[in-house]
Design a protein around this motif. Structure first.
Motif, PDB file in Angstrom:
ATOM      1  N   THR A  61     -14.435  82.563  46.103  1.00 17.34           N
ATOM      2  CA  THR A  61     -12.977  82.410  46.069  1.00 17.34           C
ATOM      3  C   THR A  61     -12.599  80.989  45.664  1.00 17.34           C
ATOM      4  OG1 THR A  61     -12.690  84.089  47.784  1.00 17.34           O
ATOM      5  CG2 THR A  61     -10.868  82.565  47.427  1.00 17.34           C
ATOM      6  N   ASP A  62     -13.316  80.024  46.220  1.00  7.24           N
ATOM      7  CA  ASP A  62     -13.042  78.618  45.922  1.00  7.24           C
ATOM      8  C   ASP A  62     -13.335  78.289  44.459  1.00  7.24           C
ATOM      9  OD1 ASP A  62     -12.354  75.909  47.024  1.00  7.24           O
ATOM     10  OD2 ASP A  62     -14.355  75.454  46.268  1.00  7.24           O
ATOM     11  N   VAL A  63     -14.399  78.902  43.911  1.00  5.74           N
ATOM     12  CA  VAL A  63     -14.758  78.669  42.507  1.00  5.74           C
ATOM     13  C   VAL A  63     -13.596  79.048  41.603  1.00  5.74           C
ATOM     14  CG1 VAL A  63     -16.217  79.447  40.599  1.00  5.74           C
ATOM     15  CG2 VAL A  63     -17.249  78.868  42.795  1.00  5.74           C
ATOM     16  N   PHE A  64     -13.047  80.248  41.798  1.00  7.03           N
ATOM     17  CA  PHE A  64     -11.973  80.709  40.918  1.00  7.03           C
ATOM     18  C   PHE A  64     -10.643  80.032  41.235  1.00  7.03           C
ATOM     19  CE2 PHE A  64     -15.099  84.121  40.567  1.00  7.03           C
ATOM     20  CZ  PHE A  64     -15.164  84.238  39.186  1.00  7.03           C
ATOM     21  N   TYR A  65     -10.489  79.617  42.480  1.00  6.59           N
ATOM     22  CA  TYR A  65      -9.285  78.874  42.871  1.00  6.59           C
ATOM     23  C   TYR A  65      -9.229  77.548  42.116  1.00  6.59           C
ATOM     24  CZ  TYR A  65      -5.670  77.412  46.231  1.00  6.59           C
ATOM     25  OH  TYR A  65      -4.500  77.019  46.829  1.00  6.59           O
ATOM     26  N   ARG A  66     -10.366  76.842  42.104  1.00  6.57           N
ATOM     27  CA  ARG A  66     -10.425  75.553  41.429  1.00  6.57           C
ATOM     28  C   ARG A  66     -10.445  75.685  39.913  1.00  6.57           C
ATOM     29  NH1 ARG A  66     -11.736  71.339  44.870  1.00  6.57           N
ATOM     30  NH2 ARG A  66     -12.314  71.970  46.986  1.00  6.57           N
TER      31      ARG A  66
ATOM     32  N   PHE B  50       2.645  79.759  47.368  1.00  8.33           N
ATOM     33  CA  PHE B  50       1.878  80.295  46.241  1.00  8.33           C
ATOM     34  C   PHE B  50       0.420  79.847  46.317  1.00  8.33           C
ATOM     35  CE2 PHE B  50       0.037  79.990  42.017  1.00  8.33           C
ATOM     36  CZ  PHE B  50       0.338  81.230  41.479  1.00  8.33           C
ATOM     37  N   GLY B  51       0.208  78.590  46.657  1.00 12.46           N
ATOM     38  CA  GLY B  51      -1.154  78.068  46.723  1.00 12.46           C
ATOM     39  C   GLY B  51      -2.011  78.748  47.766  1.00 12.46           C
ATOM     40  N   GLN B  52      -1.405  79.216  48.844  1.00 11.28           N
ATOM     41  CA  GLN B  52      -2.162  79.849  49.917  1.00 11.28           C
ATOM     42  C   GLN B  52      -2.219  81.366  49.799  1.00 11.28           C
ATOM     43  OE1 GLN B  52      -0.116  78.282  53.413  1.00 11.28           O
ATOM     44  NE2 GLN B  52      -1.752  76.770  53.718  1.00 11.28           N
ATOM     45  N   ALA B  53      -1.372  81.948  48.953  1.00 12.81           N
ATOM     46  CA  ALA B  53      -1.275  83.404  48.877  1.00 12.81           C
ATOM     47  C   ALA B  53      -2.481  84.013  48.172  1.00 12.81           C
ATOM     48  CB  ALA B  53       0.007  83.796  48.147  1.00 12.81           C
ATOM     49  N   ARG B  54      -2.832  85.216  48.610  1.00 11.56           N
ATOM     50  CA  ARG B  54      -3.942  85.950  48.025  1.00 11.56           C
ATOM     51  C   ARG B  54      -3.585  87.424  47.905  1.00 11.56           C
ATOM     52  NH1 ARG B  54      -6.244  81.539  49.871  1.00 11.56           N
ATOM     53  NH2 ARG B  54      -8.334  80.882  49.218  1.00 11.56           N
ATOM     54  N   LEU B  55      -4.168  88.058  46.923  1.00 14.74           N
ATOM     55  CA  LEU B  55      -4.104  89.504  46.804  1.00 14.74           C
ATOM     56  C   LEU B  55      -5.483  90.018  47.199  1.00 14.74           C
ATOM     57  CD1 LEU B  55      -2.398  91.954  45.999  1.00 14.74           C
ATOM     58  CD2 LEU B  55      -3.321  91.720  43.677  1.00 14.74           C
ATOM     59  N   GLY B  56      -5.626  90.393  48.458  1.00 11.58           N
ATOM     60  CA  GLY B  56      -6.955  90.661  48.992  1.00 11.58           C
ATOM     61  C   GLY B  56      -7.692  89.330  49.083  1.00 11.58           C
ATOM     62  N   PRO B  57      -8.904  89.263  48.518  1.00 13.12           N
ATOM     63  CA  PRO B  57      -9.628  87.990  48.538  1.00 13.12           C
ATOM     64  C   PRO B  57      -9.326  87.093  47.342  1.00 13.12           C
ATOM     65  CG  PRO B  57     -11.056  89.698  47.700  1.00 13.12           C
ATOM     66  CD  PRO B  57      -9.742  90.367  48.038  1.00 13.12           C
ATOM     67  N   ILE B  58      -8.502  87.583  46.406  1.00 17.11           N
ATOM     68  CA  ILE B  58      -8.283  86.875  45.141  1.00 17.11           C
ATOM     69  C   ILE B  58      -7.064  85.975  45.247  1.00 17.11           C
ATOM     70  CG2 ILE B  58      -7.915  87.130  42.666  1.00 17.11           C
ATOM     71  CD1 ILE B  58      -9.072  89.937  42.888  1.00 17.11           C
ATOM     72  N   PRO B  59      -7.210  84.666  45.023  1.00 17.57           N
ATOM     73  CA  PRO B  59      -6.059  83.754  45.051  1.00 17.57           C
ATOM     74  C   PRO B  59      -5.071  84.092  43.944  1.00 17.57           C
ATOM     75  CG  PRO B  59      -8.139  82.551  45.082  1.00 17.57           C
ATOM     76  CD  PRO B  59      -8.474  83.965  44.743  1.00 17.57           C
ATOM     77  N   LEU B  60      -3.788  83.914  44.216  1.00 14.98           N
ATOM     78  CA  LEU B  60      -2.774  84.186  43.195  1.00 14.98           C
ATOM     79  C   LEU B  60      -2.944  83.280  41.980  1.00 14.98           C
ATOM     80  CD1 LEU B  60       0.605  84.891  45.028  1.00 14.98           C
ATOM     81  CD2 LEU B  60      -1.090  86.489  44.130  1.00 14.98           C
ATOM     82  N   SER B  61      -3.476  82.064  42.180  1.00 13.11           N
ATOM     83  CA  SER B  61      -3.692  81.170  41.038  1.00 13.11           C
ATOM     84  C   SER B  61      -4.702  81.763  40.064  1.00 13.11           C
ATOM     85  CB  SER B  61      -4.169  79.802  41.524  1.00 13.11           C
ATOM     86  OG  SER B  61      -5.344  79.927  42.294  1.00 13.11           O
TER      87      SER B  61
END
Length: 338
Positions: free
Chosen positions: A62-67, A176-187
């Motif tokens: 999750t962190d990989v795709f978030y960053r 927005f930064g904290q929101a997720r759709l399941g485990p996937i960050p909105l970013s």
């Protein structure tokens, strides 16, 4: 091969052995230049899952795709500039930081809609100035965008005083930064949406065709009656708007903004673009493969971090990847011309 044998081969429509070998070599190099990222990304991820402790955990992935989201959005936007044979847009560093500061500072006072309006206007100014200087006045894109980087960062630091801006904990950017759709960050979903839209623009519109045609052969595109200045301006505007959206995603990541927060984004984005198979010589490239390049660079960086390898070595690895990808692309073009 004797002249007689060569003549006979041509007469019966056969390809001489040497020519056939060169053709196969060109095909292999071209495949690696354009599609090798698919194989390399799969192999890298499999190796990380098997051999790197902590990689295959949900929080880490999750962190990989978030960053990766802000750099990825910059990269898919800048793909248009690279395909148009203008190499890259160095000013994305200033554009991303400016957008991030505007998003936090303006939204704190006037709301998020006003922040997006101001950031979009600034992005348009960047895109039009860069595009006109390169497309109309025929200035060197690297020099122009390096200059607008210094100008933009200078103005930003002057207006902001180098301060760090913080958004409210209950504000929309933080949400927005904290929101997720399941485990996937909105970013990460934002990155996918931007990629899908720009894929459509590049592959399904007249403008996208004109960008690729201009990158392949500027003179022929101009003689065909295409407004080449508009094509170049459009490519830089798309890059600037993507950088603006990336600035929003970057601000949402930490709910803060400062003028130095996007340092290095231009070369990380370029690494993803080139590794994804877009040619630095223009005319050839894919937004979807740029996305794969983003995944490759992000996963590689994560592996190095998990392995305890310092930032300096990470920079060396990315630099080496750029050199390798550019070399393969150059070899493929040279082999195709023989």
């Amino acid at each position: 091969m004797s002249k007689e044998t060569l003549t006979e081969s041509i007469a019966v429509g056969k390809t001489p052995p040497a020519a056939g070998l060169e053709s196969r070599r060109a095909s292999i190099l071209n495949w690696f230049a354009e599609r090798g990222v698919i194989v390399f990304t799969v192999v890298l991820i499999l190796a990380a899952v098997l051999f790197v402790d902590g990689f295959a955990t949900l929080p880490n992935l999750t962190d990989v795709f978030y960053r990766a989201a802000p750099i990825g959005i910059v990269a898919v936007g800048m793909t248009f500039v690279v395909i148009s044979a203008n190499y890259l847009d160095l000013s994305v560093v200033a554009q991303v930081a400016t957008a991030a500061v505007i998003m936090i500072a303006v939204s704190n006072e006037f709301g998020l809609v006003a922040a997006f309006a101001v950031a979009s206007l600034v992005a348009l100014i960047y895109g039009v100035v860069n595009g006109l200087a390169v497309g109309f006045f025929k200035a060197n894109a690297v020099i122009v965008t390096l200059s607008t980087t210094f100008i933009g960062l200078g103005i930003l630091r002057w207006l902001s005083g180098g301060s760090i801006f913080f958004g409210p904990e209950d504000g929309p950017i933080r949400a927005f930064g904290q929101a997720r759709l399941g485990p996937i960050p909105l970013s990460a979903l934002l990155l996918l949406v931007v990629t899908a839209v720009l894929w459509f623009v590049l592959t399904r519109t007249t403008f996208g065709f004109a960008v690729r045609a201009y990158g392949s052969n500027k003179a022929s595109t101009r003689l065909a009656g295409v407004n080449t200045t508009a094509v170049v301006v459009g490519a830089f505007v798309i890059t600037a708007l993507a950088a603006m959206i990336a600035g929003f995603a970057l601000a949402a990541f930490s709910n803060t903004a400062v003028s130095s927060m996007s340092n290095g984004y231009e070369f990380r984005a370029l690494a993803a673009i080139i590794i994804g198979g877009t040619s630095v010589f223009g005319g050839r490239g894919s937004v979807l493969r740029t996305l794969l390049g983003v995944v490759f660079v992000s996963v590689l960086t994560n592996i190095l971090v998990l392995s305890g390898i310092g930032f300096g070595f990470q920079q060396m690895a990315i630099g080496a990847l750029i050199v390798l990808a550019v070399s393969v692309d150059a070899l493929a073009r040279r082999a195709a011309k023989k």
